[in-house]
Scaffold this motif. Sequence first.
Motif, PDB file in Angstrom:
ATOM      1  N   HIS A   1       0.008   0.790   8.572  1.00 10.80           N
ATOM      2  CA  HIS A   1      -0.451   2.044   7.962  1.00 10.80           C
ATOM      3  C   HIS A   1       0.506   2.497   6.873  1.00 10.80           C
ATOM      4  N   LYS A   2      -0.002   3.276   5.953  1.00 13.74           N
ATOM      5  CA  LYS A   2       0.864   3.874   4.946  1.00 13.74           C
ATOM      6  C   LYS A   2       1.859   4.819   5.613  1.00 13.74           C
ATOM      7  N   LEU A   3       2.975   5.056   4.936  1.00 13.40           N
ATOM      8  CA  LEU A   3       4.049   5.862   5.500  1.00 13.40           C
ATOM      9  C   LEU A   3       4.512   6.866   4.463  1.00 13.40           C
ATOM     10  N   ARG A   4       4.652   8.106   4.891  1.00 10.79           N
ATOM     11  CA  ARG A   4       5.154   9.165   4.016  1.00 10.79           C
ATOM     12  C   ARG A   4       6.575   9.497   4.453  1.00 10.79           C
ATOM     13  N   ILE A   5       7.529   9.364   3.538  1.00  6.47           N
ATOM     14  CA  ILE A   5       8.938   9.568   3.889  1.00  6.47           C
ATOM     15  C   ILE A   5       9.575  10.606   2.976  1.00  6.47           C
ATOM     16  N   HIS A   6      10.500  11.351   3.544  1.00  2.00           N
ATOM     17  CA  HIS A   6      11.319  12.303   2.785  1.00  2.00           C
ATOM     18  C   HIS A   6      12.667  11.617   2.596  1.00  2.00           C
ATOM     19  N   TYR A   7      12.897  11.099   1.390  1.00  3.92           N
ATOM     20  CA  TYR A   7      14.015  10.189   1.161  1.00  3.92           C
ATOM     21  C   TYR A   7      15.053  10.802   0.235  1.00  3.92           C
TER      22      TYR A   7
ATOM     23  N   TRP B   1       9.641  13.563  -1.369  1.00  3.60           N
ATOM     24  CA  TRP B   1       8.616  12.927  -0.549  1.00  3.60           C
ATOM     25  C   TRP B   1       7.955  11.821  -1.352  1.00  3.60           C
ATOM     26  N   ARG B   2       7.721  10.698  -0.708  1.00  2.00           N
ATOM     27  CA  ARG B   2       7.046   9.591  -1.365  1.00  2.00           C
ATOM     28  C   ARG B   2       6.230   8.821  -0.322  1.00  2.00           C
ATOM     29  N   THR B   3       5.104   8.286  -0.758  1.00  2.00           N
ATOM     30  CA  THR B   3       4.231   7.510   0.120  1.00  2.00           C
ATOM     31  C   THR B   3       4.371   6.035  -0.201  1.00  2.00           C
ATOM     32  N   VAL B   4       4.638   5.222   0.831  1.00  2.00           N
ATOM     33  CA  VAL B   4       4.920   3.799   0.625  1.00  2.00           C
ATOM     34  C   VAL B   4       4.052   2.953   1.543  1.00  2.00           C
ATOM     35  N   ASP B   5       3.980   1.676   1.211  1.00  2.00           N
ATOM     36  CA  ASP B   5       3.312   0.688   2.051  1.00  2.00           C
ATOM     37  C   ASP B   5       4.394  -0.142   2.742  1.00  2.00           C
TER      38      ASP B   5
ATOM     39  N   SER C   1       3.240   1.950  -5.062  1.00  2.00           N
ATOM     40  CA  SER C   1       2.393   1.728  -6.236  1.00  2.00           C
ATOM     41  C   SER C   1       2.471   0.278  -6.692  1.00  2.00           C
ATOM     42  N   GLY C   2       2.591  -0.637  -5.716  1.00  2.00           N
ATOM     43  CA  GLY C   2       2.621  -2.053  -6.018  1.00  2.00           C
ATOM     44  C   GLY C   2       3.984  -2.620  -6.335  1.00  2.00           C
ATOM     45  N   ALA C   3       5.010  -1.769  -6.520  1.00  2.00           N
ATOM     46  CA  ALA C   3       6.359  -2.229  -6.861  1.00  2.00           C
ATOM     47  C   ALA C   3       7.225  -2.327  -5.612  1.00  2.00           C
ATOM     48  N   ASP C   4       8.063  -3.358  -5.563  1.00  2.00           N
ATOM     49  CA  ASP C   4       8.952  -3.536  -4.415  1.00  2.00           C
ATOM     50  C   ASP C   4       9.947  -2.390  -4.317  1.00  2.00           C
ATOM     51  N   ARG C   5      10.156  -1.910  -3.100  1.00  2.00           N
ATOM     52  CA  ARG C   5      11.129  -0.849  -2.855  1.00  2.00           C
ATOM     53  C   ARG C   5      11.861  -1.151  -1.540  1.00  2.00           C
ATOM     54  N   THR C   6      13.151  -0.794  -1.501  1.00  2.51           N
ATOM     55  CA  THR C   6      13.966  -0.954  -0.303  1.00  2.51           C
ATOM     56  C   THR C   6      14.652   0.370  -0.005  1.00  2.51           C
TER      57      THR C   6
END
Length: 324
Positions: free
Chosen positions: A158-164, A173-177, A195-200
């Motif tokens: 599921h998608k995940l909403r995080i406060h980073y 706040w951002r929503t990630v896969d 948004s399709g871009a790799d994130r760590t």
Amino acid sequence: MRADRLVSLVLLLRRHGRLSATALARELEVSTRTVLRDIEALSAAGIPVYAERGRHGGFALLPGFHTELTGLNHDEALALLVAGSRRGAQAFGLGSALASGMRKVVDALPENHRTTAAGAAQRLLIDPETDLLERRLLAETAPDDMVTAVRRAVFAGHKLRIHYAAVHQDPKWRTVDPIGLVTVRDHVYLLATRSGADRTYRLSRILAAEELPEPAQRPDRVDLHRTWQERSARFRTGGDQVTVLMRINPAQREELATTALTVRADNTDADGWLRLEATFQDARHAEWALWQLATNAEALAPQWLRDSLRDRATQIATRYGASP
């Protein structure tokens, strides 16, 4: 010994689906004749194992047959799978599940084995909180409810909403896969796309997390080891990295290698010291690493690093040059 081997044989067939007698013999470190006798013993005991002939044949279990350790829930089983390191289970928010699962495993053991295992466990200590110099080994921590939300989103897809809270930035706040979780030296990272871009994302910097009902946009299967290697390679070749030309005492070469991103172009000076190039994450990382090496290293370039190290040393010499 044979009982253990029979259990292992069943588990191998459960995991791989179909295996030849040769493959089973190799896995169990016995002869193919022993494997055939074990197959007969399993059939006689009512285990639904059957043979398939032909080039790609072998032995398999009837579909639907399974074994289970009664009483283990999902999180407890998961904790046991990552229990190669106690800290690993804790890092993924599974510390309590690991303890609960282990209690059930111990309870399921025959009484004589239970006593032996408990006595042996008292003589093993894994990852104490301090080393021999009483330095506390601090692992990053994160709230269990947050880690649980992240972990569930990863497993459910599921998608995940995080406060980073990124470094030197206000929390957003951002929503990630989510793709997966990786632990490295007590640091836990969430691998995801946005948004399709790799994130760590470092888990200790996630202030809050919420699993969303929408499915994540991600492949059905992932090679997490390869994905981590690829992202690590991109990290080492991007950003504000600093390359330092330096001389170092050969005895500290290994210490530098564990700190720097890369070390290359080794040459030996007339005095036996090594002349090399080391790449660091940024200016702060470079200065910190050279300072740790003290008089066992000398930065030759860039000049700003030499100036910074000299100024720091001068300030300390001035501070301790006067009487307290």
